[in-house]
Design an enzyme around this catalytic site. Structure first.
Site, short mmCIF file in Angstrom:
data_model
loop_
_atom_site.label_atom_id
_atom_site.label_comp_id
_atom_site.label_asym_id
_atom_site.label_seq_id
_atom_site.Cartn_x
_atom_site.Cartn_y
_atom_site.Cartn_z
N MET A 59 23.45 45.81 51.37
CA MET A 59 24.07 47.13 51.52
C MET A 59 23.84 47.97 50.27
O MET A 59 24.55 48.95 50.02
CB MET A 59 25.57 46.98 51.80
CG MET A 59 25.82 46.25 53.12
SD MET A 59 27.42 46.60 53.83
CE MET A 59 28.47 45.98 52.56
N HIS A 112 21.32 40.18 44.28
CA HIS A 112 20.42 40.61 45.35
C HIS A 112 18.97 40.26 45.00
O HIS A 112 18.19 39.78 45.83
CB HIS A 112 20.51 42.12 45.57
CG HIS A 112 21.86 42.59 46.07
ND1 HIS A 112 22.67 43.41 45.33
CD2 HIS A 112 22.50 42.36 47.23
CE1 HIS A 112 23.77 43.68 46.02
NE2 HIS A 112 23.70 43.06 47.16
N GLN A 137 30.27 34.53 55.76
CA GLN A 137 29.23 35.32 56.43
C GLN A 137 28.01 34.46 56.70
O GLN A 137 27.44 34.47 57.80
CB GLN A 137 28.86 36.51 55.53
CG GLN A 137 27.58 37.22 55.91
CD GLN A 137 27.34 38.44 55.02
OE1 GLN A 137 28.02 39.43 55.14
NE2 GLN A 137 26.38 38.35 54.13
N LYS A 164 27.47 33.62 47.95
CA LYS A 164 28.58 34.50 47.55
C LYS A 164 29.44 34.86 48.77
O LYS A 164 30.65 34.89 48.69
CB LYS A 164 27.99 35.74 46.89
CG LYS A 164 28.89 36.93 46.80
CD LYS A 164 29.90 36.73 45.70
CE LYS A 164 30.75 37.95 45.42
NZ LYS A 164 30.98 38.87 46.47
P1 AMP Z 1 25.71 42.81 50.18
O1 AMP Z 1 24.82 43.90 49.68
O2 AMP Z 1 26.95 42.65 49.39
O3 AMP Z 1 25.95 42.90 51.66
O4 AMP Z 1 24.92 41.45 49.94
C1 AMP Z 1 23.63 41.27 50.46
C2 AMP Z 1 23.22 39.83 50.27
O5 AMP Z 1 23.23 39.52 48.88
C3 AMP Z 1 24.19 38.83 50.95
O6 AMP Z 1 23.43 37.78 51.53
C4 AMP Z 1 25.01 38.36 49.79
O7 AMP Z 1 25.57 37.06 49.99
C5 AMP Z 1 24.00 38.35 48.66
N1 AMP Z 1 24.69 38.43 47.37
C6 AMP Z 1 25.64 39.31 47.01
N2 AMP Z 1 26.10 39.03 45.78
C7 AMP Z 1 25.44 37.92 45.36
C8 AMP Z 1 25.48 37.12 44.17
N3 AMP Z 1 26.31 37.40 43.18
N4 AMP Z 1 24.64 36.07 44.10
C9 AMP Z 1 23.79 35.77 45.11
N5 AMP Z 1 23.71 36.48 46.25
C10 AMP Z 1 24.52 37.54 46.38
#
Ligand code: AMP
Length: 283
Positions: free
Chosen positions: A30, A37, A155, A151
């Site tokens: 997102m 990411h 989900q 994280k």
């Molecule tokens: P989001 O943009 O928050 O929807 O996250 C997109 C993807 O990045 C999802 O698969 C999250 O689990 C992963 N993600 C977010 N934060 C982290 C983190 N600190 N370490 C590893 N992966 C992450």
């Protein structure tokens, strides 16, 4: 890096690459990107010739309109970060590209308690919206490999279940949690913390580490109660849950022998920012 805003343009590009025999890795996000990411993109680059990142703030998965409206948008910085790790493709669709009128995205699978516990209790409708967007994005990109972070452990578990139940042909890879130097799990929401909130936020990680060190001397329930009390003691913290569950079923465990793999998951508000984190306690 190629940037595509329409499904047609993205698919044309990817179809050509697939015809060349190239493998496609995909990391949906997102935006408001951080090193967490980027670690998904790096993981994708190990096994795929083309790595695709999508940035789409999905209105359907926000149960709280305030959270949606305040979600950080940092597109230019995101593009720079993706270019810095040589990501091949950024998919940057509009809402109407993802949800055109003629496409039904509703998903009718029963995932039972998976969507009702923990995040599901406190964010009603969140997982239905999340599954809809991930399935739609998967149908658009049709990757070989899908990269998601630990994280968002619940989900990840739900997407694994959705892939199984719908027999989708995508290989799902879990990437470890990237943390700041003080242990705080990286999150797009961290930028919204006040300086004081940011200073104290590492306490979530500290509690998870302490929980892990208490496994031999305390029951899961004792640790859950201790962790909730400890979080409440911190100024500005309002914990929603601290649960110790079976990694594979997300069902609560009462005894350390109830499951092979056990994880602690936590959600807490710090002022008006809601953060989640988790840690495997066993093995
Ligand atoms: P989001 O943009 O928050 O929807 O996250 C997109 C993807 O990045 C999802 O698969 C999250 O689990 C992963 N993600 C977010 N934060 C982290 C983190 N600190 N370490 C590893 N992966 C992450």
């Amino acid at each position: 890096m190629y940037i595509f805003k329409t499904v047609v343009a993205l698919q044309q590009f990817l179809n050509d690459r697939k015809e060349e025999g190239k493998k496609i890795g995909f990391a949906p996000t997102m935006g408001a990107l951080h090193q967490g990411h980027l670690s998904l993109i790096r993981e994708s680059q190990k096994d795929n010739q083309i790595s695709v990142c999508s940035i789409f703030v999905n209105p359907k998965q926000f149960n709280d309109p305030n959270d949606y409206n305040k979600y950080p948008i940092t597109t230019n910085a995101d593009i720079e970060l993706l270019e810095s790790v040589d990501c091949d493709v950024l998919f940057l669709p509009s809402i109407s590209e993802i949800y055109p009128n003629h496409i039904v995205t509703k998903i009718n699978i029963d995932i039972g308690h998976f969507s009702k516990v923990m995040e599901g209790e406190f964010r009603p409708g969140h997982f239905q919206g999340m599954m809809e967007v991930v399935k739609r994005l998967l149908e658009i990109v049709q990757p070989d490999n899908l990269y998601m972070g630990q994280k968002d452990f619940q989900q990840f578990s739900i997407i694994r279940l959705m892939i199984q139940k719908l027999s989708l042909p995508y290989h799902l890879v879990m990437c470890p949690i990237k943390r700041e130097a003080d242990g705080l799990a990286m999150s797009s929401r961290n930028v919204r913390l006040t300086p004081e909130g940011r200073e104290n936020a590492h306490y979530i990680y500290d509690i998870l580490c302490q929980a892990k060190s208490m496994v031999r001397t305390h029951t899961p329930t004792q640790i859950e109660e201790w962790a909730m009390d400890s979080l409440y003691e911190h100024k500005g913290f309002k914990p929603e849950y601290f649960r110790i569950v079976d990694v594979n079923t997300l069902l609560p465990v009462w005894d350390w022998n109830d499951a092979e793999d056990i994880i602690a998951c936590v959600a807490t508000w710090i002022d008006d920012v809601r953060l989640i984190d988790n840690m495997v306690l066993k093995p």
